[in-house]
Design a protein around this motif. Structure first.
Motif, PDB file in Angstrom:
ATOM      1  N   LYS A 108      15.407  -1.571  -6.832  1.00 45.16           N
ATOM      2  CA  LYS A 108      15.983  -1.897  -5.528  1.00 45.16           C
ATOM      3  C   LYS A 108      14.939  -1.748  -4.423  1.00 45.16           C
ATOM      4  N   ALA A 109      14.124  -0.705  -4.502  1.00 49.31           N
ATOM      5  CA  ALA A 109      13.070  -0.485  -3.508  1.00 49.31           C
ATOM      6  C   ALA A 109      12.066  -1.641  -3.529  1.00 49.31           C
ATOM      7  N   VAL A 110      11.706  -2.110  -4.716  1.00 47.84           N
ATOM      8  CA  VAL A 110      10.781  -3.235  -4.835  1.00 47.84           C
ATOM      9  C   VAL A 110      11.431  -4.506  -4.287  1.00 47.84           C
ATOM     10  N   GLU A 111      12.710  -4.687  -4.566  1.00 49.77           N
ATOM     11  CA  GLU A 111      13.433  -5.851  -4.048  1.00 49.77           C
ATOM     12  C   GLU A 111      13.435  -5.859  -2.513  1.00 49.77           C
ATOM     13  N   LEU A 112      13.620  -4.696  -1.914  1.00 48.39           N
ATOM     14  CA  LEU A 112      13.611  -4.600  -0.452  1.00 48.39           C
ATOM     15  C   LEU A 112      12.237  -4.947   0.127  1.00 48.39           C
ATOM     16  N   LEU A 113      11.173  -4.683  -0.627  1.00 45.51           N
ATOM     17  CA  LEU A 113       9.828  -5.009  -0.158  1.00 45.51           C
ATOM     18  C   LEU A 113       9.659  -6.508   0.033  1.00 45.51           C
ATOM     19  N   THR A 114      10.256  -7.300  -0.832  1.00 47.74           N
ATOM     20  CA  THR A 114      10.112  -8.749  -0.732  1.00 47.74           C
ATOM     21  C   THR A 114      10.863  -9.294   0.479  1.00 47.74           C
ATOM     22  N   GLU A 115      11.882  -8.559   0.947  1.00 49.04           N
ATOM     23  CA  GLU A 115      12.685  -9.002   2.075  1.00 49.04           C
ATOM     24  C   GLU A 115      12.169  -8.479   3.413  1.00 49.04           C
ATOM     25  N   SER A 116      11.242  -7.537   3.373  1.00 48.68           N
ATOM     26  CA  SER A 116      10.763  -6.897   4.596  1.00 48.68           C
ATOM     27  C   SER A 116       9.944  -7.855   5.447  1.00 48.68           C
ATOM     28  N   LYS A 117      10.181  -7.836   6.734  1.00 52.68           N
ATOM     29  CA  LYS A 117       9.423  -8.652   7.683  1.00 52.68           C
ATOM     30  C   LYS A 117       8.265  -7.862   8.296  1.00 52.68           C
ATOM     31  N   ARG A 118       8.240  -6.555   8.057  1.00 51.55           N
ATOM     32  CA  ARG A 118       7.206  -5.685   8.618  1.00 51.55           C
ATOM     33  C   ARG A 118       6.165  -5.347   7.562  1.00 51.55           C
ATOM     34  N   ALA A 175       5.560   9.851   9.808  1.00 55.54           N
ATOM     35  CA  ALA A 175       5.391  10.560  11.082  1.00 55.54           C
ATOM     36  C   ALA A 175       4.461   9.793  12.021  1.00 55.54           C
ATOM     37  N   LEU A 176       3.572   8.995  11.447  1.00 58.72           N
ATOM     38  CA  LEU A 176       2.667   8.171  12.248  1.00 58.72           C
ATOM     39  C   LEU A 176       3.314   6.851  12.681  1.00 58.72           C
ATOM     40  N   GLY A 177       4.579   6.674  12.305  1.00 57.15           N
ATOM     41  CA  GLY A 177       5.320   5.494  12.738  1.00 57.15           C
ATOM     42  C   GLY A 177       5.207   4.282  11.834  1.00 57.15           C
ATOM     43  N   LEU A 178       4.686   4.464  10.633  1.00 53.05           N
ATOM     44  CA  LEU A 178       4.545   3.342   9.705  1.00 53.05           C
ATOM     45  C   LEU A 178       5.808   3.157   8.875  1.00 53.05           C
ATOM     46  N   ASP A 179       6.053   1.932   8.464  1.00 56.34           N
ATOM     47  CA  ASP A 179       7.162   1.621   7.567  1.00 56.34           C
ATOM     48  C   ASP A 179       6.716   1.990   6.150  1.00 56.34           C
ATOM     49  N   VAL A 180       7.334   2.996   5.560  1.00 56.29           N
ATOM     50  CA  VAL A 180       6.872   3.552   4.284  1.00 56.29           C
ATOM     51  C   VAL A 180       7.990   3.525   3.253  1.00 56.29           C
ATOM     52  N   ARG A 181       7.622   3.162   2.038  1.00 61.61           N
ATOM     53  CA  ARG A 181       8.505   3.275   0.878  1.00 61.61           C
ATOM     54  C   ARG A 181       7.782   4.140  -0.149  1.00 61.61           C
ATOM     55  N   VAL A 182       8.536   4.906  -0.915  1.00 61.40           N
ATOM     56  CA  VAL A 182       7.934   5.707  -1.982  1.00 61.40           C
ATOM     57  C   VAL A 182       8.506   5.265  -3.330  1.00 61.40           C
ATOM     58  N   LEU A 183       7.671   5.347  -4.345  1.00 62.37           N
ATOM     59  CA  LEU A 183       8.071   5.049  -5.718  1.00 62.37           C
ATOM     60  C   LEU A 183       7.470   6.105  -6.634  1.00 62.37           C
ATOM     61  N   VAL A 197       3.617   4.989 -11.712  1.00 59.21           N
ATOM     62  CA  VAL A 197       4.790   4.217 -12.120  1.00 59.21           C
ATOM     63  C   VAL A 197       4.725   2.809 -11.518  1.00 59.21           C
ATOM     64  N   ALA A 198       4.032   2.654 -10.393  1.00 61.92           N
ATOM     65  CA  ALA A 198       3.896   1.339  -9.750  1.00 61.92           C
ATOM     66  C   ALA A 198       2.673   0.577 -10.236  1.00 61.92           C
ATOM     67  N   ALA A 199       1.872   1.175 -11.085  1.00 67.32           N
ATOM     68  CA  ALA A 199       0.647   0.522 -11.543  1.00 67.32           C
ATOM     69  C   ALA A 199       0.924  -0.588 -12.547  1.00 67.32           C
ATOM     70  N   ARG A 200       2.023  -0.478 -13.250  1.00 68.82           N
ATOM     71  CA  ARG A 200       2.375  -1.512 -14.219  1.00 68.82           C
ATOM     72  C   ARG A 200       3.880  -1.541 -14.427  1.00 68.82           C
ATOM     73  N   GLY A 201       4.368  -2.692 -14.834  1.00 74.30           N
ATOM     74  CA  GLY A 201       5.779  -2.821 -15.175  1.00 74.30           C
ATOM     75  C   GLY A 201       6.683  -3.215 -14.024  1.00 74.30           C
ATOM     76  N   LEU A 202       6.241  -3.059 -12.791  1.00 82.25           N
ATOM     77  CA  LEU A 202       7.033  -3.485 -11.638  1.00 82.25           C
ATOM     78  C   LEU A 202       6.337  -4.658 -10.982  1.00 82.25           C
ATOM     79  N   ASP A 203       7.091  -5.669 -10.617  1.00 83.82           N
ATOM     80  CA  ASP A 203       6.515  -6.825  -9.940  1.00 83.82           C
ATOM     81  C   ASP A 203       6.540  -6.562  -8.439  1.00 83.82           C
ATOM     82  N   ILE A 204       5.444  -6.054  -7.925  1.00 81.24           N
ATOM     83  CA  ILE A 204       5.337  -5.741  -6.497  1.00 81.24           C
ATOM     84  C   ILE A 204       4.510  -6.849  -5.855  1.00 81.24           C
ATOM     85  N   PRO A 205       5.154  -7.697  -5.054  1.00 83.85           N
ATOM     86  CA  PRO A 205       4.456  -8.865  -4.504  1.00 83.85           C
ATOM     87  C   PRO A 205       3.636  -8.550  -3.256  1.00 83.85           C
TER      88      PRO A 205
END
Length: 113
Positions: free
Chosen positions: A49-59, A30-38, A68-76
């Motif tokens: 797929k959501a993590v993969e999209l993060l690597t491609e994001s320009k914003r 609502a504040l206009g930020l680009d947000v993803r949830v996991l 669930v995002a604290a371990r096991g997912l490679d979030i760059p």
């Protein structure tokens, strides 16, 4: 959100419940930020797929997640970690905070709200 030195990257916001993830995510959108949830109720394929999209994001992207995002997912490129809710265990805190150290090292920021 950018670091004091101006380095930008993902901002990872940790919440303890899926309801909090949805509420915080909606507020940031609502504040206009680009947000993803996991969270754990998402299928694993959807999370990957959501993590993969993060690597491609320009914003600049804010990722609101449960542990669930604290371990096991490679979030760059995590530049900052926000602990919206205090982690339930010391182990969870270490894994949450470690996300920044792996990505940007000593230029990373961590916050408690």
């Amino acid at each position: 959100m950018t670091t004091v030195e101006g380095a930008s990257g993902l901002c990872l916001v940790f919440c303890n419940s899926i309801a909090s993830v949805r509420r915080v995510g909606s507020t940031l959108q609502a504040l206009g930020l680009d947000v993803r949830v996991l969270h754990a109720q998402m299928q694993q394929r959807t999370r990957f797929k959501a993590v993969e999209l993060l690597t491609e994001s320009k914003r600049r992207t804010e990722v609101v997640a449960t542990d669930v995002a604290a371990r096991g997912l490679d979030i760059p490129y995590v530049a900052s970690v926000v602990h919206y809710d205090t982690s339930r265990t010391v182990d969870a805190f270490i894994h949450r905070s470690g996300r920044t150290a792996r990505s940007v090292g000593d230029k990373a920021l961590g916050f408690y709200i």
